[in-house]
Design an enzyme around this catalytic site. Structure first.
Site, PDB file in Angstrom:
ATOM      1  N   ARG A  79     -64.531 -39.286 -30.399  1.00  0.00           N
ATOM      2  CA  ARG A  79     -63.219 -39.891 -30.250  1.00  0.00           C
ATOM      3  C   ARG A  79     -62.589 -39.443 -28.931  1.00  0.00           C
ATOM      4  O   ARG A  79     -62.246 -38.264 -28.744  1.00  0.00           O
ATOM      5  CB  ARG A  79     -62.324 -39.520 -31.432  1.00  0.00           C
ATOM      6  CG  ARG A  79     -62.799 -40.107 -32.756  1.00  0.00           C
ATOM      7  CD  ARG A  79     -62.992 -41.602 -32.666  1.00  0.00           C
ATOM      8  NE  ARG A  79     -63.206 -42.244 -33.958  1.00  0.00           N
ATOM      9  CZ  ARG A  79     -63.508 -43.533 -34.103  1.00  0.00           C
ATOM     10  NH1 ARG A  79     -63.656 -44.297 -33.026  1.00  0.00           N
ATOM     11  NH2 ARG A  79     -63.686 -44.051 -35.304  1.00  0.00           N
ATOM     12  N   ALA A  91     -65.817 -47.715 -40.640  1.00  0.00           N
ATOM     13  CA  ALA A  91     -64.531 -48.407 -40.599  1.00  0.00           C
ATOM     14  C   ALA A  91     -64.432 -49.244 -39.342  1.00  0.00           C
ATOM     15  O   ALA A  91     -65.158 -49.034 -38.362  1.00  0.00           O
ATOM     16  CB  ALA A  91     -63.379 -47.404 -40.660  1.00  0.00           C
ATOM     17  N   GLU A 112     -72.663 -49.536 -39.198  1.00  0.00           N
ATOM     18  CA  GLU A 112     -72.445 -48.124 -38.868  1.00  0.00           C
ATOM     19  C   GLU A 112     -73.324 -47.163 -39.656  1.00  0.00           C
ATOM     20  O   GLU A 112     -73.694 -46.110 -39.128  1.00  0.00           O
ATOM     21  CB  GLU A 112     -70.970 -47.768 -39.047  1.00  0.00           C
ATOM     22  CG  GLU A 112     -70.079 -48.501 -38.050  1.00  0.00           C
ATOM     23  CD  GLU A 112     -68.682 -47.920 -37.969  1.00  0.00           C
ATOM     24  OE1 GLU A 112     -68.358 -47.013 -38.763  1.00  0.00           O
ATOM     25  OE2 GLU A 112     -67.913 -48.378 -37.104  1.00  0.00           O
ATOM     26  N   PRO A 130     -46.527 -44.588 -39.379  1.00  0.00           N
ATOM     27  CA  PRO A 130     -45.351 -45.462 -39.465  1.00  0.00           C
ATOM     28  C   PRO A 130     -44.259 -45.158 -38.449  1.00  0.00           C
ATOM     29  O   PRO A 130     -43.349 -45.970 -38.267  1.00  0.00           O
ATOM     30  CB  PRO A 130     -44.846 -45.226 -40.891  1.00  0.00           C
ATOM     31  CG  PRO A 130     -45.395 -43.897 -41.296  1.00  0.00           C
ATOM     32  CD  PRO A 130     -46.709 -43.778 -40.601  1.00  0.00           C
ATOM     33  N   GLU A 156     -68.393 -45.338 -26.767  1.00  0.00           N
ATOM     34  CA  GLU A 156     -68.112 -43.933 -27.033  1.00  0.00           C
ATOM     35  C   GLU A 156     -69.321 -43.238 -27.658  1.00  0.00           C
ATOM     36  O   GLU A 156     -69.651 -42.110 -27.321  1.00  0.00           O
ATOM     37  CB  GLU A 156     -66.909 -43.786 -27.980  1.00  0.00           C
ATOM     38  CG  GLU A 156     -65.608 -44.315 -27.415  1.00  0.00           C
ATOM     39  CD  GLU A 156     -65.346 -45.743 -27.848  1.00  0.00           C
ATOM     40  OE1 GLU A 156     -66.318 -46.419 -28.271  1.00  0.00           O
ATOM     41  OE2 GLU A 156     -64.199 -46.185 -27.760  1.00  0.00           O
TER      42      GLU A 156
END
Length: 201
Positions: A79, A91, A112, A130, A156
């Site tokens: 990441r 995901a 994945e 949020p 990535e």
């Protein structure tokens, strides 16, 4: 601790807003998300601005898959914003507005971690951040798994590794901080607490 009955009210997430939106301008447009600059006003603080992120093509979709022998497949992801590797359930998001959430779940499971599921069932939906984003994530339970070729390649993580762990091993990694991805933590906790038994576990 007691509550004053004069001030207590049931929680209502849709009660009237305390702020008024005055203007909105899109300032960033990407494949994944857009960013708006929004001006608000309120009786308490006057005028102020916020930057709000909107994910394109609907919710992010995450898939908690469980094999016949009770293993959960996770994918290693690098990441960029946090400069670290993570262990996550598969995901992603729709490639187009016409792609349905079930189709996204099926595609990400295949791409994945290399599985197809005979049954996919949504078990929760939550807001990611949020305070600055309208992004939701919908989580699905995948059972009746069959191994297939996987094809996910990204900039990535060109060919990410898949790791299989038992439910107990996964829970230990949540507890000790090895797993830090929010959607993955939520999925594992729901599984650990036995809250998915009614939908196929």
């Amino acid at each position: 601790m007691s509550m004053d009955s004069d001030t207590y009210r049931p929680f209502d997430p849709w009660r009237p807003t305390p702020v008024k939106e005055e203007s909105r301008k899109q300032i960033v447009e990407t494949h994944y998300f857009n960013v708006d600059r929004v001006a608000f006003s309120s009786a308490q603080v006057g005028q102020f601005e916020r930057f709000i992120l909107h994910e394109n093509n609907g919710d992010t979709v995450g898939v908690l898959a469980v094999t016949a022998d009770g293993k959960i497949p996770f994918v290693e992801q690098y990441r960029i914003p946090t400069h670290r590797w993570t262990l996550e359930i598969p995901a992603g998001h729709a490639n187009a507005p016409s792609e349905q959430y079930l189709d996204v779940a099926s595609r990400k499971l295949r791409e994945e971690v290399g599985y197809e599921a005979s049954k996919l069932t949504q078990f929760t939906r939550f807001i990611n951040t949020p305070s600055f984003s309208s992004q939701y994530t919908a989580l699905y339970l995948a059972t009746g798994l069959k191994e297939v070729d996987r094809s996910a390649i990204g900039p990535e993580t060109p060919r990410s590794a898949v790791r299989l762990y038992t439910q107990q091993e996964a829970m230990e990694m949540v507890t000790n901080g090895t797993i830090v991805d929010a959607k993955t933590i939520i999925a594992i906790l729901r599984l650990h607490e036995g809250l998915l038994e009614h939908i196929g576990m």
